[in-house]
Design a protein around this motif. Structure first.
Motif, PDB file in Angstrom:
ATOM      1  N   ILE A  59      50.594   1.588  -5.547  1.00 45.77           N
ATOM      2  CA  ILE A  59      50.204   0.368  -4.838  1.00 45.77           C
ATOM      3  C   ILE A  59      50.938  -0.849  -5.376  1.00 45.77           C
ATOM      4  CG2 ILE A  59      48.290  -1.230  -4.440  1.00 45.77           C
ATOM      5  CD1 ILE A  59      48.198   1.297  -2.724  1.00 45.77           C
TER       6      ILE A  59
ATOM      7  N   VAL B 164      42.278  -3.955  -2.109  1.00 43.02           N
ATOM      8  CA  VAL B 164      42.345  -3.804  -0.661  1.00 43.02           C
ATOM      9  C   VAL B 164      43.432  -2.804  -0.260  1.00 43.02           C
ATOM     10  CG1 VAL B 164      43.120  -5.041   1.400  1.00 43.02           C
ATOM     11  CG2 VAL B 164      41.307  -5.997   0.000  1.00 43.02           C
ATOM     12  N   SER B 165      44.563  -2.839  -0.945  1.00 46.91           N
ATOM     13  CA  SER B 165      45.656  -1.916  -0.632  1.00 46.91           C
ATOM     14  C   SER B 165      45.260  -0.475  -0.930  1.00 46.91           C
ATOM     15  CB  SER B 165      46.908  -2.297  -1.420  1.00 46.91           C
ATOM     16  OG  SER B 165      47.371  -3.581  -1.053  1.00 46.91           O
TER      17      SER B 165
ATOM     18  N   LEU C 147      53.774  -3.789  -3.675  1.00 42.84           N
ATOM     19  CA  LEU C 147      53.363  -5.191  -3.677  1.00 42.84           C
ATOM     20  C   LEU C 147      54.409  -6.064  -4.357  1.00 42.84           C
ATOM     21  CD1 LEU C 147      49.522  -5.345  -4.433  1.00 42.84           C
ATOM     22  CD2 LEU C 147      50.711  -6.291  -2.458  1.00 42.84           C
TER      23      LEU C 147
ATOM     24  N   TYR D 272      49.382 -10.319  -8.995  1.00 48.98           N
ATOM     25  CA  TYR D 272      49.412  -9.218  -8.030  1.00 48.98           C
ATOM     26  C   TYR D 272      49.780  -7.881  -8.675  1.00 48.98           C
ATOM     27  CZ  TYR D 272      49.102 -12.253  -3.887  1.00 48.98           C
ATOM     28  OH  TYR D 272      48.672 -13.123  -2.908  1.00 48.98           O
ATOM     29  N   THR D 273      50.515  -7.916  -9.760  1.00 52.17           N
ATOM     30  CA  THR D 273      51.116  -6.669 -10.249  1.00 52.17           C
ATOM     31  C   THR D 273      50.687  -6.243 -11.649  1.00 52.17           C
ATOM     32  OG1 THR D 273      53.050  -7.932 -11.043  1.00 52.17           O
ATOM     33  CG2 THR D 273      53.163  -7.015  -8.814  1.00 52.17           C
TER      34      THR D 273
ATOM     35  N   ASN E  58      42.075  -8.731   3.011  1.00 52.76           N
ATOM     36  CA  ASN E  58      41.446  -9.637   2.059  1.00 52.76           C
ATOM     37  C   ASN E  58      41.651 -11.067   2.533  1.00 52.76           C
ATOM     38  OD1 ASN E  58      40.492 -10.956  -0.322  1.00 52.76           O
ATOM     39  ND2 ASN E  58      42.583 -10.987  -1.123  1.00 52.76           N
TER      40      ASN E  58
ATOM     41  N   GLU F  47      43.943  -8.092  -3.664  1.00 49.62           N
ATOM     42  CA  GLU F  47      44.935  -7.477  -2.795  1.00 49.62           C
ATOM     43  C   GLU F  47      45.246  -6.050  -3.241  1.00 49.62           C
ATOM     44  OE1 GLU F  47      46.185  -8.407  -0.003  1.00 49.62           O
ATOM     45  OE2 GLU F  47      45.396 -10.462   0.061  1.00 49.62           O
ATOM     46  N   VAL F  48      45.196  -5.812  -4.544  1.00 50.55           N
ATOM     47  CA  VAL F  48      45.429  -4.461  -5.056  1.00 50.55           C
ATOM     48  C   VAL F  48      44.282  -3.553  -4.634  1.00 50.55           C
ATOM     49  CG1 VAL F  48      45.754  -3.058  -7.131  1.00 50.55           C
ATOM     50  CG2 VAL F  48      46.762  -5.357  -6.999  1.00 50.55           C
TER      51      VAL F  48
ATOM     52  N   ASN G 292      42.873   0.591   1.768  1.00 47.74           N
ATOM     53  CA  ASN G 292      43.599   0.816   3.015  1.00 47.74           C
ATOM     54  C   ASN G 292      44.310   2.159   3.000  1.00 47.74           C
ATOM     55  OD1 ASN G 292      44.597  -0.757   5.585  1.00 47.74           O
ATOM     56  ND2 ASN G 292      46.397   0.259   4.756  1.00 47.74           N
ATOM     57  N   ASP G 293      44.974   2.492   1.890  1.00 50.17           N
ATOM     58  CA  ASP G 293      45.692   3.765   1.788  1.00 50.17           C
ATOM     59  C   ASP G 293      44.737   4.948   1.875  1.00 50.17           C
ATOM     60  OD1 ASP G 293      48.032   2.402   1.578  1.00 50.17           O
ATOM     61  OD2 ASP G 293      48.630   3.245  -0.351  1.00 50.17           O
TER      62      ASP G 293
ATOM     63  N   GLN H 299      42.766  -0.826   9.211  1.00 51.22           N
ATOM     64  CA  GLN H 299      43.381  -1.931   8.479  1.00 51.22           C
ATOM     65  C   GLN H 299      42.339  -2.587   7.589  1.00 51.22           C
ATOM     66  OE1 GLN H 299      44.851  -5.241  10.806  1.00 51.22           O
ATOM     67  NE2 GLN H 299      46.452  -5.668   9.321  1.00 51.22           N
TER      68      GLN H 299
END
Length: 521
Positions: A428, A353-354, A432, A470-471, A378, A350-351, A357-358, A375
């Motif tokens: 990012i 992908v973000s 999240l 996620y982080t 994931n 997800e990181v 995306n940015d 867009q």
């Protein structure tokens, strides 16, 4: 401006919306209606008189009109999942219950009844009638009660029946409140034990599907909604939207033949999350789902395997739409994986992908001034061992298709070649973290995360690392994920063009940052 927005002015402007006579009519038909406009206008202008003696007088209906489920059940075992304040209860008849009483959303209770095997229990070798479930299954009624009678007994109550198909289960869902919880559970249990097979909802579903069929090709977005789930799963028929002939061939008998054994397929997982009293809820569960007879699981469907992402190839899959000639859509995707064992890596994706995306948004919107928004997504199915993917897509103009693919290649290559900066990573990760914090304050988040956990405790275990997965990530980890998954040889492309457009969308010339800068000057 503050003085302009007063209750009196708002009331006055609202009243104007309802002044006069406004007549609107929409005539929809799968075939051309002879002199349709004139006949519709004539019908609207005709005098309307109340018909006498056509209403059927009905007796007052209450929930006692629902068939009784059976003898109150008993608890076999109870276990507290302390880390999440969730209680797992197994009833004597095999029903698994997850209780999560909380006050996160006042006076709201979410109920989810999961049974059967969902998409994983359907044959990957032939099309099925699974698409009819959302259209007609709940509307088919319960016992002797059709949809009209169910509407009558639920009027003024927060009670309903929603239906969904998950990868590993079929689901009957509803939002209710404490005062209505027992009747809501009664209705759901009765739907499983005493399903009614009213032909009328099936006929309506067939008619609505035929009427709306042409809209599936009316725009790039409509084509995506029709075909994307099927295409990214290697054209697995379990996810295919039927053609017109299949819609036309639907009968009430076929509908019953398909769904009747599914409604009987066990076991059941009952999830109740929300604002309620624990002891009262258990009593209601024992009277309803506890009173069901033990259910056996059907035999595994031969060949019911995980979906496979389509093999990569040089050119794109090309579809057409019949809408605006200036509208198109493009998507590029890379296969990833699936399964619960890899869910921690899927969260770190997800990181990646973000960031993707940015960067794509920055190039296509901020730098190039394009009016479309890309867009990047994931998808990692924890219920299947394969079938996951990362996709980047956007609606755009036909002449920008090649440029979109070149920008996506540029970003993917850059993510593979060098680590992202600490500053970009922080920009990012922090959103999240905030997104997860907000989402985790609601019951829908926890219910989605715990689906199936009463049968698979590993789902509880992987929830323990959710926030850190996620982080807590480094630039080197992001680069490693890009190198592992954003591989040129595996990428798959899709283009949706207006009918008759000759844009090939096969231009694989590389685009550089210099190209972008030169085009901005």
């Amino acid at each position: 401006m503050r003085d302009l927005y007063t209750p009196e002015r708002l009331l006055s402007s609202t009243r104007k919306l309802f002044e006069g006579t406004a007549t609107r009519a929409l005539l929809t038909s799968p075939v051309v209606v002879d002199q349709g406009k004139q006949r519709l206008a004539t019908a609207l202008d005709a005098d309307v008189k109340a018909a006498n003696g056509v209403r059927v007088k009905q007796a007052q209906l209450g929930f006692d009109a629902l068939p009784k489920i059976g003898k109150k059940g008993k608890i076999k075992s109870a276990e507290k999942i302390d880390r999440f304040d969730v209680e797992k209860i197994i009833l004597q008849n095999g029903v698994h219950v997850l209780l999560f009483p909380n006050t996160a959303e006042r006076s709201k209770i979410m109920v989810n009844v999961r049974f059967g095997k969902g998409y994983s229990g359907l044959s990957p070798n032939q099309e099925s009638l699974v698409w009819t479930g959302a259209l007609a299954l709940m509307a088919s009624g319960v016992g002797d009660l059709g949809q009209e009678e169910l509407d009558k007994i639920t009027t003024g109550r927060r009670i309903g029946l929603g239906f969904d198909v998950d990868n590993d289960a079929f689901e009957i869902k509803a939002d209710t409140r404490a005062a209505d919880l027992e009747d809501q559970l009664h209705l759901m249990a009765a739907k499983l034990k005493y399903p009614r097979w009213d032909a009328a909802p099936v006929v309506r579903a067939r008619a609505a599907s035929l009427i709306g069929y042409d809209s599936f090709s009316a725009s790039p977005q409509a084509v995506l909604q029709r075909d994307l789930e099927w295409l990214v799963r290697g054209k697995d028929p379990r996810w295919k939207t039927p053609d017109k002939e299949a819609f036309s061939a639907l009968t009430a008998d076929d509908f019953k033949k398909f769904w009747e054994p599914i409604l009987e397929d066990g076991p059941i997982e009952l999830m109740i999350f929300g604002d309620y009293n624990r002891d009262e809820a258990i009593e209601s569960v024992l009277k309803t789902f506890g009173a069901l007879k033990p259910r056996e699981a059907r035999a595994i469907v031969p060949g019911a395997t995980s979906p496979e992402f389509p093999a990569g190839k040089a050119g794109p899959e090309i579809l057409v739409h019949k809408g605006d000639k200036d509208r198109a859509a493009a998507m590029v995707a890379w296969p990833t994986g699936g399964g619960l064992d890899g869910v921690r890596e899927s969260r770190k994706l997800e990181v990646l992908v973000s960031i993707f995306n940015d960067r794509m948004f920055e190039i296509l919107r901020s730098k190039e001034g394009a009016s479309y928004s890309p867009q990047v997504v994931n998808s990692w199915p924890v219920e299947f061992q394969t079938g996951g993917y990362i996709s980047a897509g956007s609606q755009l103009t036909p002449d920008n298709v090649d440029r979109f693919f070149n920008v996506a290649d540029l970003i993917a290559n850059d993510l593979r070649q060098k680590p992202v900066s600490e500053d970009e990573l922080k920009r990012i990760v922090e959103p999240l973290r905030q997104l997860i914090s907000r989402a985790s304050s609601g019951n829908s988040f926890w219910m989605s995360q715990m689906e199936g956990a009463s049968f698979n405790p590993a789902k509880f275990q992987v929830l323990g690392t959710l926030l850190s997965d996620y982080t807590v990530i480094t630039p080197a980890e992001v680069q490693a994920l890009a190198q592992k998954y954003l591989v040129d040889s595996t990428k798959w492309k899709l283009v949706i063009l207006p009918e008759g457009d000759q844009v090939a969308a096969n231009d694989n010339r590389p685009l550089s940052l210099a190209d972008i800068k030169s085009n901005q000057q």
